[in-house]
Design an enzyme around this catalytic site. Structure first.
Site, short mmCIF file in Angstrom:
data_model
loop_
_atom_site.label_atom_id
_atom_site.label_comp_id
_atom_site.label_asym_id
_atom_site.label_seq_id
_atom_site.Cartn_x
_atom_site.Cartn_y
_atom_site.Cartn_z
N ASP A 1 -1.23 30.83 -1.09
CA ASP A 1 -1.68 30.49 0.25
C ASP A 1 -3.17 30.10 0.25
O ASP A 1 -3.99 30.83 -0.31
CB ASP A 1 -1.46 31.72 1.15
CG ASP A 1 -1.65 31.42 2.62
OD1 ASP A 1 -0.94 30.54 3.13
OD2 ASP A 1 -2.51 32.06 3.25
N ASP B 1 5.19 34.24 -2.15
CA ASP B 1 3.98 33.73 -1.52
C ASP B 1 2.86 34.71 -1.87
O ASP B 1 3.01 35.92 -1.69
CB ASP B 1 4.18 33.67 0.00
CG ASP B 1 3.51 32.46 0.62
OD1 ASP B 1 2.33 32.26 0.33
OD2 ASP B 1 4.17 31.74 1.39
N GLU C 1 -1.41 26.01 -2.21
CA GLU C 1 -1.55 25.33 -0.92
C GLU C 1 -3.03 25.04 -0.74
O GLU C 1 -3.85 25.96 -0.77
CB GLU C 1 -1.05 26.22 0.22
CG GLU C 1 -1.03 25.46 1.54
CD GLU C 1 -1.34 26.31 2.75
OE1 GLU C 1 -0.97 25.92 3.86
OE2 GLU C 1 -1.97 27.37 2.59
N HIS D 1 6.76 25.75 7.08
CA HIS D 1 6.74 26.61 8.26
C HIS D 1 5.53 26.37 9.15
O HIS D 1 5.37 27.03 10.17
CB HIS D 1 6.76 28.07 7.79
CG HIS D 1 5.53 28.39 6.99
ND1 HIS D 1 5.27 27.80 5.76
CD2 HIS D 1 4.47 29.20 7.24
CE1 HIS D 1 4.12 28.24 5.30
NE2 HIS D 1 3.60 29.08 6.18
N ASP D 2 4.63 25.46 8.76
CA ASP D 2 3.42 25.21 9.54
C ASP D 2 3.47 23.88 10.29
O ASP D 2 2.47 23.45 10.85
CB ASP D 2 2.20 25.16 8.61
CG ASP D 2 1.84 26.51 8.03
OD1 ASP D 2 2.17 27.53 8.66
OD2 ASP D 2 1.25 26.54 6.94
O1 TEU Z 1 -1.70 27.77 6.09
C1 TEU Z 1 -3.00 27.32 5.99
C2 TEU Z 1 -3.37 26.24 6.83
O2 TEU Z 1 -4.39 25.67 6.56
C3 TEU Z 1 -2.53 25.82 7.97
O3 TEU Z 1 -2.66 26.68 9.03
C4 TEU Z 1 -3.00 24.49 8.31
O4 TEU Z 1 -4.26 24.58 8.94
C5 TEU Z 1 -2.06 23.77 9.21
O5 TEU Z 1 -0.79 24.27 9.10
C6 TEU Z 1 -2.08 22.31 8.81
O6 TEU Z 1 -0.92 21.68 9.15
C7 TEU Z 1 -1.37 28.92 5.40
C8 TEU Z 1 0.02 29.36 5.78
O7 TEU Z 1 0.92 28.39 5.37
C9 TEU Z 1 0.04 29.65 7.25
O8 TEU Z 1 1.32 29.96 7.69
C10 TEU Z 1 -0.90 30.79 7.51
O9 TEU Z 1 -0.99 31.01 8.88
C11 TEU Z 1 -2.29 30.51 6.96
O10 TEU Z 1 -2.28 29.98 5.64
C12 TEU Z 1 -3.08 31.79 6.89
O11 TEU Z 1 -2.56 32.63 5.90
#
Ligand code: TEU
Length: 617
Positions: free
Chosen positions: A285, A179, A343, A414-415
Site C-alpha cells: 500500500d 496487502d 501501489e 477498490h479505490d
Molecule cells: O490508496 C492510496 C491512494 O493514494 C488512493 O486513496 C488514491 O489517492 C486514490 O484512490 C486515487 O484514485 C491506498 C489504498 O488502496 C486505499 O484503499 C487506502 O485508503 C489508502 O491507501 C490508505 O491506506
C-alpha cells in the site's frame, strides 16, 4: 547537475525530469513531441520562469530541481530479453474481503465466503489472489488502518480459518498475496498507544511527531501545510503530549517513521512472519510514500493543486525510498522468493523503471494510475472517459517501459468507480464493453489484475444519498464540499468518484434476468481468454506491435514470437466503425478467430465495442 541555467531538453534527459515534464504536458494536453522542438528544448529554466509571469514560482522550481538532482541513477536500457517469472504469467484477482462473499450470513464478506469461491476463481482462470487487508482493525478505512498486523479481524474469521484458506488456495495450484500497509498503522495499534502514554518509550519514535508551538491550551499551527489525502490538515494534535502527529490519510492512520531502524526491523520481522506461513508475496500500500524529506518542509501550492494534495513532492519519491525498498527486499522478500507489487501514486515511467527494474532489487511490479482518468480530469469529475486515451497510454507504456520491467495491467480496484460506468453511460453496452476491456487487459504485455465483479461487467451503484455511503474519503470530502456547495451539488461530486461503487457487496445470484445473462456471458468469455493466455505463452511474452496507431476508436496489435502470431482488434466506441484497407481482412482470417464478443466476424465493419482475437499461425 540541473540548475536554473539548464535547458528543458537537459531536464528531459533525466529520469525524474522526464516523468515530471511528461505529467505536466499531459495535464496541459500538450504533445510530448514538443520537447523535440528546438525553441522549446533549448529554452532555459530561468526563461520559463520569466515567461510564466509569476505562475511558476522560484520555490516551485527549486523543489523541482531538488527532486531531479536527488536521483543519481538512470534506468538500464530495456533492450534485454524478458526474464520469465510465474507472476508474469499469472492472472491476478483482487478480493475486497468485506464485500466479496458472506459465508456466515451476517451481511458482510468473510474468509469462509472466500473459501467457498475458490473453485469458482480457479474455473475462470485465476492464478493468484490479492487480499485487501484482513488484519485486525477499527475499520476507519476498511482495514487499511491496521491495529494488529498478526491477527485476523474477527468479523472476517480466525487465524485458523486463514491457514485453512491458504492451504486451500495452494492445493488448487493458486497463490495468495496479502496487502501490506506499512506507510501507516491505526492509531489504535499498540505502538501508537504506547507512544502516547509513554512519550519516552522507543515507540514514540515509531511515528512522526512534532512539538506544538502554541501557548497554554492553544497548540498553534500544525508543523507544516501538508494536506491529508482524505481532506483537511495532515496533522492531529495530541494534547496529552502537546505534540502533533502526521497522517497522510485519515486521522486514524498514523504515518510510521521509516527513518527509525528499529521500526524497520519490526516491520521486516512481521513481513517474514507472514512469509513463514507461506503467503506468496505482497501488494504494498502507498509504498512510495514511506520516505519523507528531512525537516518536513511546506508543500508548494502549485504542485499541490496539480497533484491533488499539498506536500506530496516531499514524500512521493522520498530521499531514502530506494534504500528502504532494498532493505525489505533483501531481508524479507528474497529469502522467501516473495513477489511484490507496489501501489505508487504519482510515480511515472522512468522512476517506475528505477523502482521495479529486474536489475534493481527493489520491487517486481507497480501500479501506475495515470490511465484511470483522462487528462485534465480527476476521479470526482462527472465526465465520459474516452478510450482513445487508454489506447495512447498503453502504446506509450508498452513501447517505452522496456524488458527489465513488466507492466501491471488493471482498470479497476477498490479505490475507483466501475470502469464500464466511467466509459459508457448506456448500460445496454456494458456487456460488450466489459469483454473488450478484459481482452485488452489479457492480451497486452504485462500481468492482468482483475477486480472482483469485473468478470461480470459490474457497473456503478445508483446511490441516492450520502447516508448510503460508507467510505471515509467520500464522507470527509462531502463534509468539506458542503461548506461551499449545496448538499445536492456536494453529493453529485462525491457520487462520481466515490470508492463505494467498487465496495458494494457482490450479488452472486442476481434475480434480474438481464444481470444474470450478462454475468454468464462476461464470465464465460473471461474463462476462454485466460485459457488462451495459459495455452499460448506468446500472449504473455511475445513482442507487441501496434498498428492503426493514430486511428480513432480502433485499437489493433500483434503479439508474436518465433512460433506464433496473434492479432487483436477492438472497437473502442459504441458505434460501428469500418476497418481500413490496411487492416487484416477478417474474411481471409475468420477461421483463425479464437475469441470474440460477437457471434461471428463481419466483413469490413466492427460493431459497438466489438473485439476479436485471431491466432494467425
Ligand atoms: O490508496 C492510496 C491512494 O493514494 C488512493 O486513496 C488514491 O489517492 C486514490 O484512490 C486515487 O484514485 C491506498 C489504498 O488502496 C486505499 O484503499 C487506502 O485508503 C489508502 O491507501 C490508505 O491506506
Amino acid at each position: 547537475m540541473i540548475s536554473f541555467q539548464s535547458k528543458i531538453k537537459e531536464v528531459y534527459a533525466t529520469p525524474i525530469g522526464k516523468d515530471i515534464l511528461d505529467k505536466l504536458f499531459l495535464q496541459m494536453k500538450l504533445p510530448e513531441k514538443l520537447i523535440d522542438n528546438p525553441m522549446i528544448g533549448n529554452m532555459k529554466l530561468s526563461t520559463v520562469v520569466k515567461l510564466s509571469r509569476g505562475k511558476l514560482s522560484e520555490g516551485f522550481l527549486r523543489t523541482f530541481l531538488n527532486l531531479v538532482n536527488a536521483e543519481k541513477d538512470v534506468p538500464a536500457p530495456g533492450t534485454c530479453e524478458v526474464k520469465p517469472a510465474w507472476w508474469k504469467e499469472a492472472v491476478f484477482y483482487q478480493i475486497y474481503p468485506r464485500s466479496f462473499c458472506d459465508g456466515n450470513g451476517d451481511g458482510m464478506g468473510d474468509l469462509e465466503g472466500v473459501l467457498s469461491k475458490l473453485d469458482y476463481l480457479k474455473s475462470i482462470g485465476v492464478d493468484a489472489i490479492w487480499f485487501s487487508p484482513i488484519y485486525d482493525s477499527p475499520q476507519d478505512d476498511n482495514g487499511y488502518d491496521i491495529r494488529d498486523y498478526r491477527t485476523i479481524w474477527e468479523r472476517f474469521g480466525t487465524m485458523e480459518k486463514f491457514d485453512e484458506l491458504l492451504d486451500a488456495v495452494h492445493a488448487r495450484g493458486m497463490r495468495l498475496i496479502m496487502d501490506l500497509v506499512i506507510n501507516h498503522s491505526s492509531d489504535e495499534h499498540e505502538w501508537f498507544q504506547k507512544a502516547l502514554t509513554d512519550p519516552k518509550s522507543k515507540y514514540h519514535d515509531y511515528y512522526i511527531f512534532r512539538p506544538a508551538t502554541g501557548k497554554g491550551s492553544d497548540p498553534g499551527d500544525p508543523p507544516n501545510n501538508w494536506k491529508s489525502f482524505f481532506s483537511g490538515s495532515a496533522w492531529n494534535y495530541y494534547p496529552e503530549i502537546n505534540e502533533w502527529g502526521l497522517h497522510l490519510f485519515s486521522s486514524k492512520q498514523m504515518d510510521l517513521n521509516w527513518e527509525n531502524p528499529e521500526l524497520r526491523a519490526d516491520v521486516i520481522d512481521m513481513i517474514r512472519w507472514w512469509l513463514e506461513k507461506g503467503v506468496d508475496g505482497f501488494r504494498m500500500d502507498v509504498i512510495n510514500l514511506i520516505s519523507k524529506t528531512d525537516g518536513l518542509p511546506d508543500g508548494d501550492e502549485m504542485i499541490g493543486k496539480m497533484m491533488g494534495v499539498r506536500g506530496i513532492e516531499h514524500y512521493f519519491y522520498g530521499p531514502r525510498l530506494h534504500e528502504y525498498l532494498r532493505q525489505i527486499r533483501s531481508e524479507a522478500f528474497d529469502p522467501y522468493n516473495a513477489f511484490s507489487v507496489g501501489e505508487m501514486p504519482g510515480i511515472g515511467m522512468e522512476s517506475g523503471k528505477l523502482l521495479t527494474g529486474d536489475d534493481r532489487h527493489e520491487l517486481d511490479l507497480f501500479f501506475n494510475f495515470d490511465h484511470l482518468e483522462t487528462p485534465g480530469h480527476t476521479r470526482f469529475d462527472d465526465y465520459v472517459y474516452d478510450l482513445n486515451y487508454l489506447k495512447q497510454y498503453y502504446i506509450r507504456w508498452q513501447e517505452g517501459f522496456g524488458n527489465h520491467c513488466w507492466q501491471a495491467l488493471f482498470l479497476e480496484n477498490h479505490d475507483n468507480p466501475r470502469v464500464v460506468s466511467k466509459i459508457e453511460p448506456n448500460p445496454a453496452f456494458h456487456e460488450k464493453l466489459a469483454m473488450t476491456l478484459l481482452t485488452i487487459q489479457l492480451t497486452l504485455k504485462g500481468t492482468p489484475f482483475i477486480y472482483q465483479g469485473q468478470e461480470m461487467g459490474t457497473a456503478n451503484y445508483p446511490f441516492r444519498s450520502i447516508e448510503e455511503m460508507d467510505d471515509v474519503e467520500s464522507i470527509n470530502l462531502y463534509n468539506e464540499l458542503i461548506e461551499k456547495h449545496t448538499p445536492a451539488e456536494a453529493f453529485r461530486i462525491v457520487l462520481s468518484g466515490t470508492r463505494d461503487h467498487a465496495r458494494r457487496m457482490i450479488d452472486w445470484d442476481p434475480s434480474d434476468p438481464g444481470d444474470s445473462a450478462r454475468y454468464d456471458h462476461v464470465r464465460n468469455y473471461l474463462q476462454k481468454l485466460t485459457t488462451a493466455r495459459k495455452d499460448h505463452k506468446t500472449l504473455v511474452y511475445g513482442d507487441i506491435l501496434f498498428t492503426n496507431r493514430t486511428r480513432k476508436d480502433l485499437f489493433t496489435y500483434f503479439r508474436s514470437d518465433a512460433n506464433e502470431n496473434w492479432y487483436i482488434e477492438c472497437n473502442l466506441s459504441n458505434h460501428d466503425i469500418r476497418r481500413s484497407g490496411t487492416d487484416l481482412n477478417p474474411e481471409s482470417i475468420a477461421n483463425c478467430r479464437v475469441l470474440g464478443n460477437y457471434g461471428n466476424v463481419r466483413n469490413g465493419v466492427l460493431r459497438a465495442y466489438e473485439c476479436n482475437v485471431y491466432w494467425l499461425t
